[in-house]
Every structure is written in structure tokens, then in C-alpha cells.
Motif scaffolding. Structure first.
Motif, PDB file in Angstrom:
ATOM      1  N   LEU A  31       0.773  -1.177   0.082  1.00 56.43           N
ATOM      2  CA  LEU A  31      -0.103   0.132  -0.062  1.00 56.43           C
ATOM      3  C   LEU A  31       0.783   1.242   0.212  1.00 56.43           C
ATOM      4  CD1 LEU A  31      -2.491  -1.044   2.679  1.00 56.43           C
ATOM      5  CD2 LEU A  31      -2.992  -0.928   0.149  1.00 56.43           C
ATOM      6  N   CYS A  32       0.418   2.365  -0.570  1.00 52.87           N
ATOM      7  CA  CYS A  32       1.240   3.464  -0.843  1.00 52.87           C
ATOM      8  C   CYS A  32       0.156   4.701  -0.122  1.00 52.87           C
ATOM      9  CB  CYS A  32       1.792   3.887  -2.323  1.00 52.87           C
ATOM     10  SG  CYS A  32       2.196   5.291  -2.526  1.00 52.87           S
ATOM     11  N   TYR A  33       0.890   5.606   0.392  1.00 50.22           N
ATOM     12  CA  TYR A  33       0.317   6.831   0.765  1.00 50.22           C
ATOM     13  C   TYR A  33       1.341   7.938   1.101  1.00 50.22           C
ATOM     14  CZ  TYR A  33      -3.043   3.531   2.756  1.00 50.22           C
ATOM     15  OH  TYR A  33      -4.211   2.627   2.979  1.00 50.22           O
ATOM     16  N   HIS A  34       0.881   9.205   0.847  1.00 47.23           N
ATOM     17  CA  HIS A  34       1.825  10.246   1.054  1.00 47.23           C
ATOM     18  C   HIS A  34       1.262  11.095   2.290  1.00 47.23           C
ATOM     19  CE1 HIS A  34       2.041   9.147  -3.314  1.00 47.23           C
ATOM     20  NE2 HIS A  34       3.224   9.799  -3.350  1.00 47.23           N
ATOM     21  N   GLY A  35       0.888  12.143   2.153  1.00 49.25           N
ATOM     22  CA  GLY A  35       0.445  12.926   3.445  1.00 49.25           C
ATOM     23  C   GLY A  35      -0.819  12.999   3.831  1.00 49.25           C
ATOM     24  N   LEU A  36      -1.072  13.787   5.004  1.00 54.04           N
ATOM     25  CA  LEU A  36      -2.577  13.903   5.361  1.00 54.04           C
ATOM     26  C   LEU A  36      -2.741  15.193   5.231  1.00 54.04           C
ATOM     27  CD1 LEU A  36      -2.659  11.618   8.609  1.00 54.04           C
ATOM     28  CD2 LEU A  36      -3.099  10.987   6.312  1.00 54.04           C
ATOM     29  N   TRP A  37      -3.953  15.503   5.091  1.00 60.65           N
ATOM     30  CA  TRP A  37      -4.512  17.046   4.834  1.00 60.65           C
ATOM     31  C   TRP A  37      -4.992  17.616   6.171  1.00 60.65           C
ATOM     32  CZ3 TRP A  37      -3.608  20.493   1.120  1.00 60.65           C
ATOM     33  CH2 TRP A  37      -4.359  21.497   1.255  1.00 60.65           C
ATOM     34  N   VAL A  38      -4.289  18.489   6.685  1.00 61.17           N
ATOM     35  CA  VAL A  38      -4.734  18.882   8.017  1.00 61.17           C
ATOM     36  C   VAL A  38      -5.385  20.356   7.847  1.00 61.17           C
ATOM     37  CG1 VAL A  38      -2.993  17.754   9.462  1.00 61.17           C
ATOM     38  CG2 VAL A  38      -2.465  19.968   8.405  1.00 61.17           C
ATOM     39  N   LEU A  39      -5.656  21.013   6.744  1.00 59.65           N
ATOM     40  CA  LEU A  39      -6.130  22.253   6.755  1.00 59.65           C
ATOM     41  C   LEU A  39      -7.734  21.920   6.501  1.00 59.65           C
ATOM     42  CD1 LEU A  39      -3.942  24.077   4.134  1.00 59.65           C
ATOM     43  CD2 LEU A  39      -4.223  24.503   6.724  1.00 59.65           C
ATOM     44  N   PRO A  40      -8.637  23.188   6.881  1.00 63.32           N
ATOM     45  CA  PRO A  40      -9.917  22.840   6.564  1.00 63.32           C
ATOM     46  C   PRO A  40     -10.243  22.521   5.156  1.00 63.32           C
ATOM     47  CG  PRO A  40      -9.625  24.747   7.871  1.00 63.32           C
ATOM     48  CD  PRO A  40      -8.259  24.183   7.363  1.00 63.32           C
ATOM     49  N   GLY A  41     -11.379  21.873   4.798  1.00 62.93           N
ATOM     50  CA  GLY A  41     -11.709  21.770   3.364  1.00 62.93           C
ATOM     51  C   GLY A  41     -11.229  20.505   2.810  1.00 62.93           C
ATOM     52  N   GLU A  42     -11.474  20.284   1.466  1.00 61.36           N
ATOM     53  CA  GLU A  42     -11.079  19.192   0.777  1.00 61.36           C
ATOM     54  C   GLU A  42      -9.724  19.133   0.698  1.00 61.36           C
ATOM     55  OE1 GLU A  42     -12.129  18.294  -3.561  1.00 61.36           O
ATOM     56  OE2 GLU A  42     -13.853  17.177  -2.779  1.00 61.36           O
ATOM     57  N   GLY A 176      -5.333  36.549  -1.085  1.00 60.14           N
ATOM     58  CA  GLY A 176      -6.483  36.435  -0.116  1.00 60.14           C
ATOM     59  C   GLY A 176      -6.585  35.406   0.786  1.00 60.14           C
ATOM     60  N   LEU A 177      -5.660  34.735   0.923  1.00 61.03           N
ATOM     61  CA  LEU A 177      -5.294  33.361   1.934  1.00 61.03           C
ATOM     62  C   LEU A 177      -5.051  33.567   3.206  1.00 61.03           C
ATOM     63  CD1 LEU A 177      -3.994  31.081  -0.764  1.00 61.03           C
ATOM     64  CD2 LEU A 177      -6.491  31.192  -0.237  1.00 61.03           C
ATOM     65  N   ASP A 178      -5.289  33.011   4.211  1.00 64.96           N
ATOM     66  CA  ASP A 178      -4.742  33.037   5.510  1.00 64.96           C
ATOM     67  C   ASP A 178      -3.549  32.179   5.617  1.00 64.96           C
ATOM     68  OD1 ASP A 178      -5.596  30.644   6.349  1.00 64.96           O
ATOM     69  OD2 ASP A 178      -7.594  31.138   6.989  1.00 64.96           O
ATOM     70  N   GLU A 179      -2.949  32.307   6.818  1.00 64.67           N
ATOM     71  CA  GLU A 179      -1.771  31.319   6.717  1.00 64.67           C
ATOM     72  C   GLU A 179      -1.535  30.238   7.815  1.00 64.67           C
ATOM     73  OE1 GLU A 179       1.805  33.796   7.886  1.00 64.67           O
ATOM     74  OE2 GLU A 179       2.047  34.658   5.938  1.00 64.67           O
ATOM     75  N   ALA A 180      -2.972  29.702   7.354  1.00 62.96           N
ATOM     76  CA  ALA A 180      -2.994  28.336   8.179  1.00 62.96           C
ATOM     77  C   ALA A 180      -2.265  27.140   7.596  1.00 62.96           C
ATOM     78  CB  ALA A 180      -4.626  27.929   8.319  1.00 62.96           C
ATOM     79  N   TRP A 181      -1.899  27.382   6.278  1.00 57.05           N
ATOM     80  CA  TRP A 181      -1.151  26.395   5.448  1.00 57.05           C
ATOM     81  C   TRP A 181       0.496  26.503   5.920  1.00 57.05           C
ATOM     82  CZ3 TRP A 181       3.271  28.411   3.200  1.00 57.05           C
ATOM     83  CH2 TRP A 181       3.205  29.896   2.948  1.00 57.05           C
ATOM     84  N   LEU A 182       0.626  27.721   6.663  1.00 60.53           N
ATOM     85  CA  LEU A 182       1.973  27.886   7.130  1.00 60.53           C
ATOM     86  C   LEU A 182       2.038  27.264   8.624  1.00 60.53           C
ATOM     87  CD1 LEU A 182       5.106  28.812   6.788  1.00 60.53           C
ATOM     88  CD2 LEU A 182       4.718  31.048   7.375  1.00 60.53           C
ATOM     89  N   GLU A 183       0.993  27.873   9.472  1.00 63.70           N
ATOM     90  CA  GLU A 183       1.021  27.250  10.980  1.00 63.70           C
ATOM     91  C   GLU A 183       1.030  26.069  11.254  1.00 63.70           C
ATOM     92  OE1 GLU A 183      -2.228  29.738  11.971  1.00 63.70           O
ATOM     93  OE2 GLU A 183      -1.280  31.593  11.625  1.00 63.70           O
ATOM     94  N   THR A 184       0.039  25.114  10.123  1.00 65.43           N
ATOM     95  CA  THR A 184       0.090  23.747  10.283  1.00 65.43           C
ATOM     96  C   THR A 184       1.308  22.984   9.741  1.00 65.43           C
ATOM     97  OG1 THR A 184      -1.346  23.721   8.406  1.00 65.43           O
ATOM     98  CG2 THR A 184      -2.715  24.048  10.346  1.00 65.43           C
TER      99      THR A 184
END
Length: 339
Positions: A31-42, A176-184
Motif C-alpha cells: 500500500l502507498c500513501y503520501h501526506g495527510l490534509w490538516v487544513l480545513p476543506g477538501e 487573500g489566503l490566511d496563513e493556516a497553511w504555514l502554521e500547520t
């Protein structure tokens, strides 16, 4: 329900899945996986990120399936000897995203699932998000056309390293994006201390090139990339045995096996779907690339062997029609040079 899922469901209900289990009992499943999505949304990307909830459910389902779960090294040795336990299965994770340490590892520990991480190391040595992935997500999240992506990536990657994070933050602010991508740390790879901690907790860490090169187009760099990747991991970890490799994005070249063997590598995995028979090429092992669009029906069918035989039948039908491709399988998406 899609036609494919309908066929797989019918196979499971009719007893064909049981026949597939018996026929493929000595084949290795990976089985192969990469990362997990920890931001809101899809999650971004079809197979690059999945939610922690989906990964947790997958590991629980894997445990309930009753398949023997082996470490990669043991599985490769026993595959070559022909003494694998029936339906032996290995879990692998590519790249080394920060979420592998923060979210995946606790799930693996809770379900007692052994796993191998193929770690690329250039970004692990730097406190910097993976530029091309972060930019692609930013533009998609802001509704910008994908035609803008390559130019924006090239602009930021062309900057000195110390200026790239500021450029990413400025791009996010402009969109217009917040920095949740950086904080997480959504687009960061694991730091050296996180890799070392993961190794202490039982995660097997192996080779994935230093800069995540495209092996198909950069085969001349493969040897030096293995050397740099190995040296970086050896400096971070406690006496690792680094003898297994994953082709970045599954990109493959016919000369790769000889180069890998000369570097002391004993196996290499693709992202091409399939099972691995006892006589499988150890430098072209197949895996199921699990993702958010892979349902439980497909997942169960891979473990039973049904999905493998369905693919074989489809390939045979294509050959009869003169449509079957003859080249070796490679990955679904092109690798990118990192750094």
C-alpha cells in the motif's frame, strides 16, 4: 456506483474474491500513501493528501482484514525466498510530509501497523515549504487558472533560498489566503528531529532521492542523488540500514536497477497498481496508490487480489484489440526537481 465498483462488489458477493485470494496468496501487497490534509476543506490532489479520518479508517480496515502485516525488509526477503505468509501486506509512505510525523505516526501506533517511509531530504534540511506544491494549492484555492502555476513556481524557485518563504507568504496574502497553511506545516517535510523521533518509535525510513528527481529524464543524476539522500539520512538517524528505494512519483528508467544495485539498494517500488509475485522484479515492485477517491470496495479488492486479476483481464482484452501498451509501467505524475 461506477461499473468498476459494481464488478468488484459482484466479485466479492459471488465468491470470485475468495478464488482471487487463493490464487494470489503468495503475492506481496504493498500500500502507498503520501501526506495527510490538516487544513480545513477538501484535500488537495487526488492522491497526494488524504484526511486523517480516512487514513485512520483505512488502518482500522486493514487490521480487521486479517492480512499479515510485515515490515518492508522482511517482506522483500521472503518474497524472493517464496515463503511469504498468505496475502502478506506492507504499508509504505512517500516523501516525508510533516503530517506523517504529527498525524500518521500516532494512527499507525494505535493500530499497531508497521510502515516504511521513503524520505526525500533536501527540504527536510530546510525550514521551507515545498514550493511547487504550496504554490499549486494557493492558486487553486484562489480560483486562479492552472496556466499561471508554472510561471509562479519558477519565479519563487528562482529566488535565493532565504527569500522563498517570504515570497510564498506574499503570494498567499495577494491571493487573500490566511496563513493556516504555514502554521500547520501543511507543505513542510519532516525536520531532522522529527525523522529521528519517528525512527525511534519504529518507523522504518528509507531512500527516495535527495531532491525528488524525475528518474526517467534525470537518470544520470540517480547515483549522486542516492548518495546525497543516504548521507543526509545517516546524519539525521541512528544507524539506519538504507537499502530500499522508491522512485519519485514512480518515474522509472531501464538503467535504474543497475545503478541502485551498485549503491547497495535491494528493492525499489513504483506507484503502478498491482500485486507482486514471487518472481517479481525487486526493482519494480507494484503498489496500490491509496487516495481519497479509492473506496472501501477497491481497497478490499486489492487485498483480496480481485483488483489485480481484473486489471490483468483488462490488459489481456487490450492486447487482443491491439491496444495494449508495451513499455514498462511508470508513475502517474511527473516528478519535479526540488531545490
Amino acid at each position: 456506483m461506477s461499473p468498476k465498483r459494481a464488478i468488484l462488489s459482484l466479485a466479492a458477493a459471488s465468491g470470485l474474491a475468495a478464488l482471487a485470494r487463493r490464487a494470489s496468496r503468495r503475492h506481496l501487497r504493498i500500500l502507498c500513501y503520501h501526506g495527510l490534509w490538516v487544513l480545513p476543506g477538501e484535500p488537495f490532489g487526488e492522491c497526494l493528501f488524504i484526511t486523517p479520518e480516512q487514513f485512520d479508517a483505512r488502518m482500522a480496515r486493514l487490521r480487521r482484514s486479517g492480512v499479515p502485516l510485515l515490515g518492508l525488509g522482511e517482506a522483500v526477503r521472503r518474497l524472493a525466498k517464496g515463503d511469504l505468509p498468505p496475502r502478506a501486506t506492507v504499508v509504505t509512505i512517500d516523501d516525508g510530509w510533516a503530517s506523517t510525523h504529527s498525524h500518521m505516526l500516532p494512527i499507525l501506533e494505535r493500530h499497531e501497523v508497521p510502515a516504511t517511509l521513503y524520505s526525500t531530504t533536501w527540504y527536510s534540511e530546510r525550514d521551507l515549504p515545498v514550493v511547487n506544491v504550496a504554490v499549486a494549492w494557493m492558486l487553486a484555492a484562489a480560483g486562479r487558472p492552472p496556466t499561471d502555476c508554472a510561471q509562479e513556481i519558477a519565479r519563487i524557485e528562482g529566488l535565493p533560498e532565504e527569500q522563498r518563504l517570504a515570497a510564498l507568504r506574499a503570494l498567499g496574502a495577494t491571493l487573500g489566503l490566511d496563513e493556516a497553511w504555514l502554521e500547520t506545516c501543511q507543505f513542510h517535510l519532516m525536520r531532522p528531529d522529527e525523522l529521528a523521533d519517528a525512527q525511534r518509535r519504529g518507523l522504518d525510513i528509507q531512500l527516495h532521492t535527495h531532491r525528488h528527481i524525475n528518474v526517467t529524464s534525470q537518470i544520470g543524476r540517480l547515483g549522486e542523488e542516492i548518495d546525497a539522500n543516504r548521507a543526509s539520512l545517516e546524519a539525521m538517524l541512528d544507524g539506519p540500514v538504507l537499502e530500499h528505494f522508491c522512485y519519485p512519483s514512480g518515474t522509472w528508467h531501464p538503467d535504474a536497477a543497475a545503478i541502485l544495485a551498485a549503491k547497495g539498494v535491494r528493492s525499489a517500488t513504483l506507484v503502478t497498481e498491482g500485486l507482486n509475485a514471487p518472481d517479481a522484479d525487486a526493482y519494480a515492485l507494484r503498489r496500490l496508490l491509496d487516495g481519497r477517491h479509492v473506496g472501501d470496495v477497491e481497497f478490499d479488492a486489492y487485498l483480496s487480489g480481485t483488483l489485480h486479476y481484473l486489471s490483468e483481464l483488462r490488459g489481456l482484452a487490450g492486447a487482443v484489440r491491439g491496444l495494449r501498451r508495451t513499455e514498462r509501467p511508470v508513475g502517474r505524475a511527473p516528478a519535479r526537481y526540488i531545490g
